[in-house]
Design an enzyme around this catalytic site. Structure first.
Site, mmCIF file in Angstrom:
data_model
loop_
_atom_site.group_PDB
_atom_site.id
_atom_site.type_symbol
_atom_site.label_atom_id
_atom_site.label_comp_id
_atom_site.label_asym_id
_atom_site.label_seq_id
_atom_site.Cartn_x
_atom_site.Cartn_y
_atom_site.Cartn_z
ATOM 1 C CG ASP A 15 -1.635 1.254 1.490
ATOM 2 O OD1 ASP A 15 -1.378 2.256 0.787
ATOM 3 O OD2 ASP A 15 -2.486 1.279 2.397
ATOM 4 C CD GLN A 65 -0.205 8.781 3.850
ATOM 5 O OE1 GLN A 65 0.534 9.745 3.614
ATOM 6 N NE2 GLN A 65 -1.505 8.934 4.050
ATOM 7 C CE LYS A 69 -3.954 9.128 1.111
ATOM 8 N NZ LYS A 69 -4.674 9.869 2.142
#
Ligand code: C6P
Length: 407
Positions: free
Chosen positions: A194, A197, A220
């Protein structure tokens, strides 16, 4: 002095006193991204892959070029292995559903870590429940890093998937992706990362990471909301059944059976989100112009500064490893003041932070809290944001201390 890069971001330029410290939730957008999307709509908008006319061909080219730019930025040699999705959540659901239902059976094991965002936890948990597989959560060390010894002990020939984040959104831990991938590979498990971030803050280099899948969100990383992607290994993507059915993803449709288009179209049913892909490509070019090593160094410097300054405020506890092992996230609690109350006081002082469980309830439970306050930095953050955070926290401390001292 304010960070001169703020001038690139219209919202920040228009609000010089705003201290936006919630970039882990979504980043602000530079003008180049907004301009690229407007330019696409004003000059090249048509439904791609469909029309025989020049405008549609141009739209198709813009979509194709955007994919190539984003793939280059993320270190993917074969752009057709980068599938556009709505974002990380959809990407992870895509893998868990399309790959998972074809490959997970009773008695298999799926391992995630206790750091995960719900988007990389619940799809695997539900897949395991549906298929009669075992769902295993790898524990953490006392400073919120994945316990690699525990992971080594957990994997076995039954392990079919190891899914983990590149960087934790809740406490900022940067995971050793290659080391974790090697542990999973040793037992032949699928490796899913994932990168929600990771991609905004670190040089990804997908081809060198040695993971099978990498999911990310455009919003993001200076791009628009509503677009992100899933990068996968070609052999796995080709063997996997489609996730959704409809236009663009088919080769032939007959009454008795259908066949699928080639990559990436097989996994992109329906009219694609071209303008947002163009915007995300402009975001990648913008970040490339700064250099991802400088992006991370800038965030780490602010993280270290904020952590150090917070350590002098009575009652503050910062979670996660030391700043050198974190990205631009500072997650903390302050005595018994609820993080939502802190966030409200900070907002009254022009400081935007996130408070809550950060969609990581299994982690919060392990930390023994229901919520934390989280400040997160990005390319436009600066020391004045840290000053404002510290000042506002000090005000909150005094405000909440008053009833106790006046008693
Ligand atoms: N984290 C945060 O404030 P989407 O919503 O699909 O763009 O991303 C989901 C997601 C998945 N994994 C990680 C590690 C994430 O941080 C996020 C989104 C936001 O932390 C909203 S909860």
């Amino acid at each position: 002095m304010r960070n001169p890069r703020r001038a690139d971001f219209p919202l920040l330029a228009a609000n010089p006193e705003l201290h936006y410290l919630d970039s882990a939730a979504t980043s602000q957008k530079p003008r180049v991204v907004l301009d690229a999307m407007r330019d696409y709509y004003e000059r090249d908008n048509a439904n791609p892959h469909r029309g025989a006319y020049d405008l549609s061909v141009r739209a198709t080219e813009r979509y194709h070029d955007a994919r190539a730019t984003i793939a280059r930025f993320l270190g993917v040699a074969d752009p057709d292995c980068l599938l556009f999705t709505r974002g990380t959540t959809e990407s992870l659901n895509l893998v868990a559903t399309a790959w998972g239902y074809a490959n997970i059976n009773a008695g298999d094991e799926i391992i995630v870590t206790a750091l995960e965002h719900h988007a990389n936890f619940v799809p695997w948990q539900q897949l395991a429940f549906a298929r009669g597989a075992r769902f295993v959560v790898c524990p953490l060390t006392s400073d919120e890093r994945v316990d690699l010894d525990a992971l080594r002990a957990l994997v076995s020939s039954r392990t079919k998937v190891v899914a983990f984040s590149h960087v934790s959104n809740a406490v900022g831990t940067v995971n050793p992706v290659q080391e974790m991938a090697a542990i999973a590979r040793a037992v032949g498990a699928l490796v899913v990362c994932d990168g929600a971030q990771g991609a905004p803050h670190l040089r990804v280099g997908f081809d060198a990471l040695d993971v099978d899948f990498y999911a990310f969100s455009g919003h993001k990383m200076c791009g628009p909301m509503g677009i992100g992607g899933l990068i996968g290994r070609r052999d796995i993507l080709e063997a996997m059944p489609p996730y959704q059915f409809g236009g663009d993803m088919i080769e032939f449709v007959r009454d008795d059976h259908s066949t699928w288009n080639v990559l990436p179209h097989k996994f992109e049913a329906g009219t694609p989100n071209v303008a947002d892909a163009v915007g995300l490509a402009a975001a990648c070019t913008y970040l490339d112009g700064i250099g991802m090593d400088d992006v991370l160094a800038h965030e780490r410097a602010l993280t270290a500064l904020a952590t150090e300054r917070l350590s002098h405020i009575e009652g503050i506890r910062v979670y996660g490893p030391p700043p050198a092992g974190r990205s631009g996230v500072v997650s903390f609690t302050m005595s018994d003041i609820h993080p939502h109350d802190l966030a409200t006081i900070l907002d009254q002082n022009g400081v935007c932070i996130r408070a809550g469980h950060h969609c990581a309830q299994p982690l919060m439970r392990r930390l023994g809290v229901s919520a934390t306050a989280r400040a997160s930095f990005y390319v436009y953050s600066d020391e004045r944001d840290v000053d404002a955070l510290v000042l506002a926290l000090d005000k909150a401390r005094v405000l909440f201390a008053e009833p106790a001292t006046s008693r």
